[in-house]
Each structure stands twice: as C-alpha cells, then as structure tokens.
Write a protein that holds these residues in place. Structure first.
Motif, PDB file in Angstrom:
ATOM      1  N   THR A 177       0.841  -1.194   0.000  1.00  0.00           N
ATOM      2  CA  THR A 177       0.000   0.000   0.000  1.00  0.00           C
ATOM      3  C   THR A 177       0.878   1.246   0.000  1.00  0.00           C
ATOM      4  O   THR A 177       2.027   1.225   0.443  1.00  0.00           O
ATOM      5  N   VAL A 185      -3.980   0.424  -2.792  1.00  0.00           N
ATOM      6  CA  VAL A 185      -3.663  -0.950  -2.414  1.00  0.00           C
ATOM      7  C   VAL A 185      -3.374  -1.747  -3.680  1.00  0.00           C
ATOM      8  O   VAL A 185      -4.086  -1.606  -4.686  1.00  0.00           O
ATOM      9  N   LEU A 232      -9.252  -8.725   3.137  1.00  0.00           N
ATOM     10  CA  LEU A 232      -8.283  -7.632   3.118  1.00  0.00           C
ATOM     11  C   LEU A 232      -8.618  -6.615   2.032  1.00  0.00           C
ATOM     12  O   LEU A 232      -8.319  -5.433   2.158  1.00  0.00           O
ATOM     13  N   TRP A 233      -9.257  -7.082   0.957  1.00  0.00           N
ATOM     14  CA  TRP A 233      -9.594  -6.204  -0.155  1.00  0.00           C
ATOM     15  C   TRP A 233     -10.786  -5.317   0.185  1.00  0.00           C
ATOM     16  O   TRP A 233     -10.847  -4.153  -0.196  1.00  0.00           O
ATOM     17  N   ASP A 237      -6.605   2.002   9.409  1.00  0.00           N
ATOM     18  CA  ASP A 237      -6.305   0.754   8.692  1.00  0.00           C
ATOM     19  C   ASP A 237      -7.253  -0.384   9.089  1.00  0.00           C
ATOM     20  O   ASP A 237      -6.931  -1.209   9.935  1.00  0.00           O
ATOM     21  N   GLU A 281      -8.348  -2.961   7.192  1.00  0.00           N
ATOM     22  CA  GLU A 281      -8.318  -4.059   6.231  1.00  0.00           C
ATOM     23  C   GLU A 281      -8.738  -5.389   6.849  1.00  0.00           C
ATOM     24  O   GLU A 281      -9.509  -6.143   6.267  1.00  0.00           O
TER      25      GLU A 281
END
Length: 289
Positions: free
Chosen positions: A47, A64, A75-76, A206, A208
C-alpha cells in the motif's frame, strides 16, 4: 507504517498507481496538511498513502495493490465493510470514495479518506518511545473497543484452524498442554498497534483485517507491541485490565504471542522475542480456559 520498499520497481509502480488514483478520484497531493507530501508505505510496498485534497477537502489517498487473481476477500473489502458496519462511535477516518482497476496481472484499489489531524503515534507497529497520552485518550480507546466488540459480522480476523495448528507449535516451550479454544469470540480491529492509532485525538486507522477474533485480541496485540517500552506495557495492562486480566484476555495474549513468534521466524520484530516468551510464561496457566 513501513519503510519504502528496497525494490525501485515496486516504488515506481506504486507511485504511478497513486497518480492514476489521484486523477480518477479528482484529488491532488496536498502540502497544506500536517506532514506535507509524506508517504506512508505498507508491508513490502503493498500500500501507499499520501495526504491529498479532493471533493471532500483535505483527505488521505491510499492505494492498495494485489495480484489480480487475489483481489478479493477480507483484506480487499475491509475498509469498505467497516464504513458500512462499524458505528461512528468507534473513531476512525471516514471512507468517502473507492475505485478499482487492473493493469495486466496487477489489481489496484484507491481509497479516499478524511484527513486525520493528528498523526500516528509511532512510525512502526512496535513502540520505541513513550507517547504522551491523556486519561481521555485511554478512556476513548476502552469505549471504542467495547463498541467494536459487539458489531455483528461474518468477517474473520483469526481462524480456529490457525489456533489449533500454530499455538501448540509456537508455544511448545511452555511447561504443559497449550489450550487452543478461546473462552469467547468477539469482533476486533485485528491490527491494533501504535502505527494504527493517532493521538492526542484518538483515531483508529487501517481497517483491512477486522473481523471475529478471540475476545481481548486487540488489547493483547497492543500490549505485545508495547513490550519494548516497559512503562507503556504496564500502562496498557492497567488501562485495559478489564480485558487483559480475564481468562479471555490471557488466552488472547497467548494467541498474539503465537502470531508474533511465528512472524519473528520470518525476520519480523525479532527484538521482541525474549519479552514475548517471558510474557507467555507469565500469563500461561496449564489447563486454563
């Protein structure tokens, strides 16, 4: 946050993708926010984030990267899921815009967030200096973790199969059988370390990897990343004692220690290994749940 990648090809590719994202979202690099045009790199250049101005004013533009065949899963979609499902009572930068595109075998995702006025408390997950934190900051963190723990989700941050496989192996130095079944599960941020927390005004960055984890996981992770600064580690134990002093909290510490000892075998944060092993012996109770 991590250092700029050693591979110049990765650096060039991510900076080029960031320029594409800026154009796609109508944003431009901003020098009028704290830190100027600073870059924030993720693990191995996955990232790249920079301050930007756009349709919503000062913000943060994050790009990303993933191999195209893997551009899916928790995570996406984590930040977008958090924007929809996690209540605003949990302080974090709002996610305004998302764009995705592919270039050959590479997939990219651009995310435009609110600007966080206060920067991260540490340039890396492992704390090395003592941050100045108020009682209100700690109270806000306790409240945020409490609200987050009750969020209903099908996302998973830690899997039982991993615990069954990794805990007996990584904690084999303990004198007795290693439990692998958490006393309870709850929703966690999943990556609560000092580079993902801002101050003096609290914001959690963050999102994710958030999802279900053993109860107390976030508190345990923050404590583990504090071990290099014993005074702060003690403060974490005191401020989050309602979590860490419980059976669930002690088990969560063993989970986190397992993960960090395993990552140390790959070369990450090896300086924490002696403290992690010592802490495992402190919280371990044979046969405890």
């Amino acid at each position: 946050m991590f250092s700029e990648p050693d591979d110049p090809a990765v650096v060039d590719r991510m900076r080029a993708a960031h320029a594409v994202a800026s154009a796609a979202l109508g944003a431009a690099l901003c020098t009028q926010v704290p830190g100027g045009t600073r870059e924030a790199w993720g693990w191995r250049g996955r990232t790249l984030g920079r301050p930007a101005t756009g349709p919503y004013g000062p913000g943060w533009l994050r790009v990303v990267h993933s191999p195209a065949e893997k551009a899916r899963g928790k995570l996406w979609t984590g930040p977008e899921d958090a924007e929809r499902l996690v209540p605003r009572l949990v302080p974090r930068p709002r996610l305004h815009l998302v764009r995705e595109w592919t270039e050959g075998d590479d997939a990219y995702r651009a995310e435009l967030y609110d600007c966080v006025a206060d920067g991260a408390l540490s340039p890396s997950p492992v704390l090395t200096e003592t941050p100045r934190l108020t009682a209100a900051w700690w109270s806000g963190l306790r409240t945020a973790l409490g609200h987050l723990s009750t969020v209903r989700t099908e996302r998973t941050a830690v899997r039982q199969a991993y615990l069954d496989r990794a805990m007996p192996k990584c904690l084999a130095f303990l004198d007795g059988p290693v439990p692998t079944a958490p006393p309870a599960w709850s929703t966690a941020h999943g990556d609560l370390h000092w580079a993902n927390l801002s101050g003096p005004e609290l914001s959690i960055l963050d999102w994710e990897g958030w999802g279900m984890a053993p109860a107390g996981y976030d508190a345990a992770l923050l404590h583990a990343y504090s071990l290099a600064v014993p005074g702060i580690a003690e403060r974490v134990r005191m401020e989050l004692s309602g979590i860490l002093a419980s059976d669930a909290g002690r088990f969560a510490e063993l989970v986190v220690i397992t993960e960090l000892l395993q990552s140390a075998e790959r070369g990450d944060n090896r300086e924490l290994v002696p403290a992690l092993r010592h802490r495992a012996e402190v919280v371990y109770r044979p046969g405890s749940r």
